[in-house]
Design a protein around this motif. Structure first.
Motif, short mmCIF file in Angstrom:
data_model
loop_
_atom_site.label_atom_id
_atom_site.label_comp_id
_atom_site.label_asym_id
_atom_site.label_seq_id
_atom_site.Cartn_x
_atom_site.Cartn_y
_atom_site.Cartn_z
N CYS A 122 0.84 -1.19 0.00
CA CYS A 122 0.00 0.00 0.00
C CYS A 122 0.88 1.24 0.00
O CYS A 122 2.01 1.21 0.46
CB CYS A 122 -0.96 -0.01 1.18
SG CYS A 122 -0.19 0.06 2.78
N LEU A 123 0.35 2.32 -0.55
CA LEU A 123 1.11 3.55 -0.60
C LEU A 123 0.17 4.73 -0.65
O LEU A 123 -1.03 4.58 -0.86
CB LEU A 123 2.06 3.57 -1.80
CG LEU A 123 1.46 3.84 -3.18
CD1 LEU A 123 2.36 4.79 -3.94
CD2 LEU A 123 1.31 2.55 -3.96
N ALA A 124 0.75 5.90 -0.46
CA ALA A 124 -0.02 7.14 -0.55
C ALA A 124 0.88 8.23 -1.10
O ALA A 124 2.11 8.15 -1.00
CB ALA A 124 -0.56 7.54 0.81
N GLY A 125 0.26 9.24 -1.69
CA GLY A 125 1.02 10.35 -2.20
C GLY A 125 0.11 11.45 -2.70
O GLY A 125 -1.11 11.40 -2.53
N VAL A 126 0.73 12.43 -3.34
CA VAL A 126 0.03 13.57 -3.90
C VAL A 126 0.35 13.65 -5.39
O VAL A 126 1.52 13.53 -5.78
CB VAL A 126 0.47 14.88 -3.21
CG1 VAL A 126 -0.25 16.08 -3.82
CG2 VAL A 126 0.26 14.82 -1.72
N ALA A 127 -0.67 13.85 -6.20
CA ALA A 127 -0.50 14.03 -7.64
C ALA A 127 -1.39 15.18 -8.09
O ALA A 127 -2.61 15.13 -7.91
CB ALA A 127 -0.88 12.75 -8.39
N ASN A 128 -0.78 16.21 -8.60
CA ASN A 128 -1.51 17.38 -9.10
C ASN A 128 -2.51 17.93 -8.07
O ASN A 128 -3.63 18.25 -8.40
CB ASN A 128 -2.20 17.07 -10.43
CG ASN A 128 -2.64 18.33 -11.15
OD1 ASN A 128 -2.00 19.37 -11.06
ND2 ASN A 128 -3.75 18.25 -11.87
N GLY A 129 -2.08 17.98 -6.83
CA GLY A 129 -2.93 18.53 -5.77
C GLY A 129 -4.00 17.60 -5.25
O GLY A 129 -4.89 18.02 -4.50
N THR A 130 -3.94 16.32 -5.61
CA THR A 130 -4.92 15.33 -5.20
C THR A 130 -4.23 14.25 -4.37
O THR A 130 -3.20 13.72 -4.79
CB THR A 130 -5.59 14.67 -6.43
OG1 THR A 130 -6.16 15.68 -7.24
CG2 THR A 130 -6.66 13.66 -6.02
N TYR A 131 -4.78 13.93 -3.22
CA TYR A 131 -4.24 12.84 -2.42
C TYR A 131 -4.68 11.51 -3.02
O TYR A 131 -5.84 11.36 -3.43
CB TYR A 131 -4.75 12.89 -0.97
CG TYR A 131 -4.18 14.02 -0.16
CD1 TYR A 131 -2.82 14.08 0.14
CD2 TYR A 131 -5.00 15.01 0.35
CE1 TYR A 131 -2.29 15.11 0.90
CE2 TYR A 131 -4.49 16.05 1.11
CZ TYR A 131 -3.13 16.09 1.38
OH TYR A 131 -2.62 17.10 2.14
#
Length: 171
Positions: A122-131
């Protein structure tokens, strides 16, 4: 929690990655959708795609390109088999990874499933201002993941939360 404040509802999309699930039997996607609406967030869209990195990327890319969506929750495709491709689909889209999410998830999950938690990518991050939060496909893993995500998407959570940072993600 600051009970004097009201929750700021976020627009959250849910993506189920599965070669076998349909809307009728998508327990994990339903858990996430129900959980986020129960606490007061808005289910912006819910989609099921097969475990194909290009189909996953197509849906997620559409969502991150649209300012409407603030958070994306995915379930499924985070294991280690040949067909598990969610991390490979999502990582190239991320501007920043939130490494602590996977670490905390596995720490909590260890209490429930012991060393089997190492199989979760599992992972998480931010892309173009979206979590973006990528969870395993089991209903138990979605419940565990939501425990972590829920607090961080609650604008009242103190001392800090991810929700309050949304306006600053594109700085």
């Amino acid at each position: 929690m600051d009970s004097k404040e009201s929750l700021i509802p976020l627009k959250i999309a849910v993506l189920t990655v599965s070669d076998t699930r349909t809307e009728a039997d998508d327990k994990s996607g339903k858990i996430l959708a129900d959980s986020l609406t129960t606490v007061g967030h808005d289910l912006a869209e819910k989609v099921i795609v097969t475990d194909n990195i290009y189909q996953i990327r197509a849906v997620v890319s559409r969502w991150i390109a649209d300012d409407f969506f603030q958070v994306i929750l995915t379930t499924g495709g985070t294991g280690v088999t040949g067909s598990d491709g969610t991390p490979e689909a999502i990582k190239p889209l991320l501007d920043k990874e939130i490494a602590g999410f996977g670490e905390i998830f596995r720490m909590i999950s260890y209490q429930e499933i012991k060393t089997s938690t190492i199989q979760s990518r599992c992972l998480a991050g931010v892309a173009n201002g979206t979590y973006i939060f990528c969870l395993p496909g089991s209903s138990g893993a979605c419940k565990t993941g939501w425990q972590i995500i829920r607090e961080q998407l609650d604008s009242r959570n103190r001392p800090c939360n991810l929700a309050q940072l949304i306006p600053r993600l594109r700085e």
